[in-house]
Scaffold this motif. Structure first.
Motif, PDB file in Angstrom:
ATOM      1  N   GLU A 173       0.826  -1.205   0.000  1.00  0.00           N
ATOM      2  CA  GLU A 173       0.000   0.000   0.000  1.00  0.00           C
ATOM      3  C   GLU A 173       0.865   1.261   0.000  1.00  0.00           C
ATOM      4  OE1 GLU A 173      -2.852  -0.014   3.138  1.00  0.00           O
ATOM      5  OE2 GLU A 173      -3.697  -1.948   2.582  1.00  0.00           O
ATOM      6  N   LEU A 174       1.953   1.221   0.765  1.00  0.00           N
ATOM      7  CA  LEU A 174       2.851   2.370   0.834  1.00  0.00           C
ATOM      8  C   LEU A 174       3.464   2.672  -0.528  1.00  0.00           C
ATOM      9  CD1 LEU A 174       4.501   4.482   2.415  1.00  0.00           C
ATOM     10  CD2 LEU A 174       6.163   2.678   2.926  1.00  0.00           C
ATOM     11  N   ILE A 175       3.962   1.636  -1.199  1.00  0.00           N
ATOM     12  CA  ILE A 175       4.591   1.805  -2.506  1.00  0.00           C
ATOM     13  C   ILE A 175       3.588   2.353  -3.521  1.00  0.00           C
ATOM     14  CG2 ILE A 175       5.620   0.578  -4.463  1.00  0.00           C
ATOM     15  CD1 ILE A 175       6.891  -1.318  -2.374  1.00  0.00           C
ATOM     16  N   LEU A 176       2.380   1.787  -3.527  1.00  0.00           N
ATOM     17  CA  LEU A 176       1.366   2.231  -4.473  1.00  0.00           C
ATOM     18  C   LEU A 176       0.971   3.690  -4.220  1.00  0.00           C
ATOM     19  CD1 LEU A 176      -0.952  -0.915  -4.665  1.00  0.00           C
ATOM     20  CD2 LEU A 176       0.628  -0.088  -6.410  1.00  0.00           C
ATOM     21  N   ASP A 177       0.840   4.062  -2.952  1.00  0.00           N
ATOM     22  CA  ASP A 177       0.488   5.444  -2.625  1.00  0.00           C
ATOM     23  C   ASP A 177       1.580   6.415  -3.040  1.00  0.00           C
ATOM     24  OD1 ASP A 177      -2.068   5.097  -1.604  1.00  0.00           O
ATOM     25  OD2 ASP A 177      -1.369   4.676   0.426  1.00  0.00           O
ATOM     26  N   LEU A 178       2.828   6.025  -2.812  1.00  0.00           N
ATOM     27  CA  LEU A 178       3.942   6.899  -3.201  1.00  0.00           C
ATOM     28  C   LEU A 178       4.034   7.043  -4.722  1.00  0.00           C
ATOM     29  CD1 LEU A 178       6.707   5.766  -0.665  1.00  0.00           C
ATOM     30  CD2 LEU A 178       5.269   7.814  -0.576  1.00  0.00           C
ATOM     31  N   LEU A 179       3.811   5.951  -5.439  1.00  0.00           N
ATOM     32  CA  LEU A 179       3.792   6.020  -6.903  1.00  0.00           C
ATOM     33  C   LEU A 179       2.675   6.935  -7.388  1.00  0.00           C
ATOM     34  CD1 LEU A 179       4.434   2.281  -7.917  1.00  0.00           C
ATOM     35  CD2 LEU A 179       5.992   4.212  -8.237  1.00  0.00           C
ATOM     36  N   ASN A 180       1.533   6.829  -6.727  1.00  0.00           N
ATOM     37  CA  ASN A 180       0.383   7.640  -7.122  1.00  0.00           C
ATOM     38  C   ASN A 180       0.623   9.123  -6.850  1.00  0.00           C
ATOM     39  OD1 ASN A 180      -2.135   7.324  -8.407  1.00  0.00           O
ATOM     40  ND2 ASN A 180      -3.223   7.671  -6.488  1.00  0.00           N
ATOM     41  N   LEU A 181       1.285   9.401  -5.737  1.00  0.00           N
ATOM     42  CA  LEU A 181       1.622  10.792  -5.443  1.00  0.00           C
ATOM     43  C   LEU A 181       2.584  11.364  -6.478  1.00  0.00           C
ATOM     44  CD1 LEU A 181       2.058  11.049  -1.557  1.00  0.00           C
ATOM     45  CD2 LEU A 181       0.280  12.080  -2.985  1.00  0.00           C
ATOM     46  N   LYS A 182       3.560  10.539  -6.865  1.00  0.00           N
ATOM     47  CA  LYS A 182       4.535  10.985  -7.859  1.00  0.00           C
ATOM     48  C   LYS A 182       3.865  11.250  -9.208  1.00  0.00           C
ATOM     49  CE  LYS A 182       9.014   9.710  -9.856  1.00  0.00           C
ATOM     50  NZ  LYS A 182      10.079   8.673  -9.909  1.00  0.00           N
ATOM     51  N   ALA A 183       2.860  10.425  -9.535  1.00  0.00           N
ATOM     52  CA  ALA A 183       2.192  10.538 -10.833  1.00  0.00           C
ATOM     53  C   ALA A 183       1.363  11.809 -10.958  1.00  0.00           C
ATOM     54  CB  ALA A 183       1.301   9.319 -11.066  1.00  0.00           C
ATOM     55  N   LYS A 221       2.263  14.701 -10.709  1.00  0.00           N
ATOM     56  CA  LYS A 221       3.044  15.767 -11.340  1.00  0.00           C
ATOM     57  C   LYS A 221       3.010  15.693 -12.869  1.00  0.00           C
ATOM     58  CE  LYS A 221       6.249  15.965  -7.399  1.00  0.00           C
ATOM     59  NZ  LYS A 221       7.664  15.835  -6.964  1.00  0.00           N
ATOM     60  N   GLN A 222       2.383  14.641 -13.408  1.00  0.00           N
ATOM     61  CA  GLN A 222       2.298  14.512 -14.858  1.00  0.00           C
ATOM     62  C   GLN A 222       1.411  15.622 -15.435  1.00  0.00           C
ATOM     63  OE1 GLN A 222       1.030  10.603 -16.046  1.00  0.00           O
ATOM     64  NE2 GLN A 222       2.266   9.577 -14.496  1.00  0.00           N
ATOM     65  N   PRO A 223       1.677  16.037 -16.654  1.00  0.00           N
ATOM     66  CA  PRO A 223       0.814  17.051 -17.281  1.00  0.00           C
ATOM     67  C   PRO A 223      -0.587  16.508 -17.529  1.00  0.00           C
ATOM     68  CG  PRO A 223       2.370  16.148 -18.873  1.00  0.00           C
ATOM     69  CD  PRO A 223       2.788  15.625 -17.530  1.00  0.00           C
ATOM     70  N   ILE A 224      -1.570  17.388 -17.454  1.00  0.00           N
ATOM     71  CA  ILE A 224      -2.956  16.978 -17.690  1.00  0.00           C
ATOM     72  C   ILE A 224      -3.160  16.740 -19.185  1.00  0.00           C
ATOM     73  CG2 ILE A 224      -5.376  17.658 -17.474  1.00  0.00           C
ATOM     74  CD1 ILE A 224      -4.592  19.447 -15.179  1.00  0.00           C
ATOM     75  N   PRO A 225      -3.736  15.608 -19.575  1.00  0.00           N
ATOM     76  CA  PRO A 225      -4.029  15.370 -20.994  1.00  0.00           C
ATOM     77  C   PRO A 225      -4.909  16.486 -21.558  1.00  0.00           C
ATOM     78  CG  PRO A 225      -4.289  13.352 -19.728  1.00  0.00           C
ATOM     79  CD  PRO A 225      -4.091  14.454 -18.736  1.00  0.00           C
ATOM     80  N   GLN A 237      -4.782  19.000  -6.174  1.00  0.00           N
ATOM     81  CA  GLN A 237      -3.463  18.449  -5.887  1.00  0.00           C
ATOM     82  C   GLN A 237      -3.181  18.453  -4.385  1.00  0.00           C
ATOM     83  OE1 GLN A 237      -0.675  17.725  -8.798  1.00  0.00           O
ATOM     84  NE2 GLN A 237      -2.732  16.911  -8.928  1.00  0.00           N
ATOM     85  N   SER A 238      -3.528  19.525  -3.739  1.00  0.00           N
ATOM     86  CA  SER A 238      -3.342  19.621  -2.290  1.00  0.00           C
ATOM     87  C   SER A 238      -4.209  18.601  -1.556  1.00  0.00           C
ATOM     88  CB  SER A 238      -3.678  21.038  -1.826  1.00  0.00           C
ATOM     89  OG  SER A 238      -3.584  21.147  -0.419  1.00  0.00           O
ATOM     90  N   PRO A 240      -0.558   3.948 -13.210  1.00  0.00           N
ATOM     91  CA  PRO A 240      -1.148   2.718 -13.756  1.00  0.00           C
ATOM     92  C   PRO A 240      -1.175   1.556 -12.762  1.00  0.00           C
ATOM     93  CG  PRO A 240       0.303   3.724 -15.368  1.00  0.00           C
ATOM     94  CD  PRO A 240       0.471   4.504 -14.105  1.00  0.00           C
ATOM     95  N   MET A 241      -0.130   1.408 -11.943  1.00  0.00           N
ATOM     96  CA  MET A 241      -0.113   0.322 -10.968  1.00  0.00           C
ATOM     97  C   MET A 241      -1.171   0.529  -9.885  1.00  0.00           C
ATOM     98  SD  MET A 241       1.867  -2.139 -11.684  1.00  0.00           S
ATOM     99  CE  MET A 241       1.855  -2.923 -10.067  1.00  0.00           C
ATOM    100  N   TYR A 242      -1.364   1.782  -9.495  1.00  0.00           N
ATOM    101  CA  TYR A 242      -2.392   2.086  -8.505  1.00  0.00           C
ATOM    102  C   TYR A 242      -3.776   1.775  -9.075  1.00  0.00           C
ATOM    103  CZ  TYR A 242      -4.639   4.521  -4.622  1.00  0.00           C
ATOM    104  OH  TYR A 242      -5.398   4.805  -3.522  1.00  0.00           O
ATOM    105  N   VAL A 243      -3.972   2.117 -10.338  1.00  0.00           N
ATOM    106  CA  VAL A 243      -5.234   1.818 -11.014  1.00  0.00           C
ATOM    107  C   VAL A 243      -5.449   0.308 -11.085  1.00  0.00           C
ATOM    108  CG1 VAL A 243      -6.488   1.975 -13.203  1.00  0.00           C
ATOM    109  CG2 VAL A 243      -5.203   3.950 -12.344  1.00  0.00           C
ATOM    110  N   LEU A 244      -4.399  -0.423 -11.450  1.00  0.00           N
ATOM    111  CA  LEU A 244      -4.480  -1.875 -11.592  1.00  0.00           C
ATOM    112  C   LEU A 244      -4.968  -2.544 -10.317  1.00  0.00           C
ATOM    113  CD1 LEU A 244      -3.788  -4.441 -13.314  1.00  0.00           C
ATOM    114  CD2 LEU A 244      -1.542  -4.392 -12.199  1.00  0.00           C
ATOM    115  N   VAL A 245      -4.461  -2.099  -9.180  1.00  0.00           N
ATOM    116  CA  VAL A 245      -4.763  -2.756  -7.908  1.00  0.00           C
ATOM    117  C   VAL A 245      -6.034  -2.214  -7.256  1.00  0.00           C
ATOM    118  CG1 VAL A 245      -3.913  -3.217  -5.572  1.00  0.00           C
ATOM    119  CG2 VAL A 245      -2.333  -3.279  -7.505  1.00  0.00           C
TER     120      VAL A 245
END
Length: 412
Positions: free
Chosen positions: A19-29, A31-35, A51-52, A390-395
């Motif tokens: 859960e920790l890894i997935l949350d951190l990945l999701n937080l990092k994501a 910062k991606q530009p909005i489509p 974002q906040s 994507p990994m957060y979405v997958l799980v």
């Protein structure tokens, strides 16, 4: 330390780390530009707020998970559950009563320890971002009602299942499965009529443009819409929702008053068209059947493993000469959780496929434009994440992302 207990503790830690890894990945994501296709969902100031909100809710969730994981690990390590059972066994209440009291104590302690987090989440975080409309009095009343309902309904089912287990372990899994399936059907049929009125007021949607549009759409596609109700969700939150409930002629449409306030008639009809798509594609019964198969496997495995006292000993009742039902049930749940996580990945994927199918149904009936607009509106109002990992979405995601849904509706 008992080997089985060590395995359980390792599982708890590994799940927390996942859960920790997935949350951190999701937080990092984030910062991606909005489509480009989603550029109109949030104005710049609102997107900064989203974002906040995402950062704060994630940090809060990680803190809560850390505390609960540590607490559970300590309870298991020191054998407090086994100690509790040993203390209750001295009163000779009998198997069923002992099980009910055991889970009542465990459930109440869990409720008390989670209460500060619920208070903070509601009156600090949700309040800060303009979602919370719950008064302190309503929060207390809701909490007490939820606790009582859990004790009454959960205790009733638990009593029956415990009785069946001690009556016939050989056929336990089949009988228990039947009980759970009957309860599931009743819960779906009666939820809106019995449980919801304990918390919210439901009133028929008044005659007018929206009701006429809903009924006209139902008639065009050969899906007569019966009763349409409006629920006063605004007394707790500004977030919007809508759903179908019940079966056959007993089905009803339920709209949150916040949904009616924030969405156009075209958007609401499109959202309901999506829900009708679930009915037409028989998704409710598919999910029910898959759930029945999964429950059957779980109950069979539990009935087999629970014949040994090893599960009871692992939770701290070292003098167990025979299995203790409630200790075995808890230990099995902890051991089975990794498999449940894996199964969740597949069930979430199936759920996302069904969402695509329901979206396609709405688009097929000329509701694609309204559905896209409605989905954007819901995302904006609920401060939804536009760029999840994507990994957060997958799980974790039972629905496709907003971008995926819009692209699929547009045929991309």
């Amino acid at each position: 330390m008992n080997t089985l207990l060590l395995i359980i503790l390792i599982i708890i830690v590994l799940e927390f780390l996942l859960e920790l890894i997935l949350d951190l990945l999701n937080l990092k994501a984030r910062k991606q530009p909005i489509p480009t296709i989603l550029s109109d969902v949030y104005p710049p100031d609102r997107y900064k707020q989203q974002q906040s909100y995402k950062v704060e809710t994630t940090h809060f969730s990680l803190f809560q998970n850390s505390i609960s994981t540590l607490a559970i690990a300590l309870v298991l390590y020191f054998g407090l559950l086994g100690t509790l059972h040993g203390w209750l066994a001295e009163f000779n209440f009998g198997d069923i009563v002992t099980t009910l009291i055991f889970f009542a104590i465990v459930g109440f302690v869990g409720w008390i320890t989670s209460l500060p987090f619920s208070v903070w989440g509601t009156f600090v975080i949700e309040e800060k971002y303009g979602f919370n409309k719950t008064t302190k009095r309503l929060f207390v009343v809701d909490s007490i009602k939820s606790l009582l309902i859990s004790f009454i309904i959960g205790g009733g089912i638990l009593a029956i299942v415990t009785w069946v287990y001690h009556l016939t372990q050989e056929w336990f899994w089949i009988i228990a499965l039947g009980i759970m399936l009957v309860f599931s059907l009743l819960a779906n049929a009666l939820y809106s009529r019995v449980i919801v009125p304990l918390f919210n007021k439901q009133q028929p949607l008044q005659e007018g443009e929206l009701l006429n549009a809903i009924k006209d759409f139902g008639q065009r596609i050969g899906f007569p819409v019966g009763k349409v109700f409006v629920i006063d969700g605004s007394k707790r939150s500004t977030k919007a929702n809508a759903y179908f409930t019940g079966f056959g002629s007993n089905r009803r449409v339920v709209l949150y008053d916040t949904l009616i306030e924030k969405m156009s008639t075209e958007e609401i009809v499109a959202v309901l068209a999506h829900e009708v798509g679930h009915y037409r594609k028989h998704h409710i019964w598919i999910n029910f059947g898959l759930g029945a198969v999964q429950s059957a496997i779980i109950l069979y495995l539990f009935g087999w493993l629970a014949q040994s006292s090893a599960l009871s000993i692992a939770l701290g009742f070292e003098s167990a000469n025979e299995p203790v039902f409630h200790l075995s049930l808890l230990a099995f749940g902890l051991l089975f959780s990794p498999i449940e996580t894996i199964l969740g990945v597949f069930t979430n994927r199936l759920s996302r496929t069904m969402e695509y199918q329901a979206d396609a149904f709405a688009a097929k009936h000329n509701q694609g434009k309204g559905l896209i607009s409605g989905l954007k509106q819901l995302s904006a109002e609920n401060l939804s994440n536009l760029t999840p990992h994507p990994m957060y979405v997958l799980v974790n995601y039972s629905h496709p992302t907003l971008l995926q849904r819009i692209n699929r509706i547009n045929g991309e």
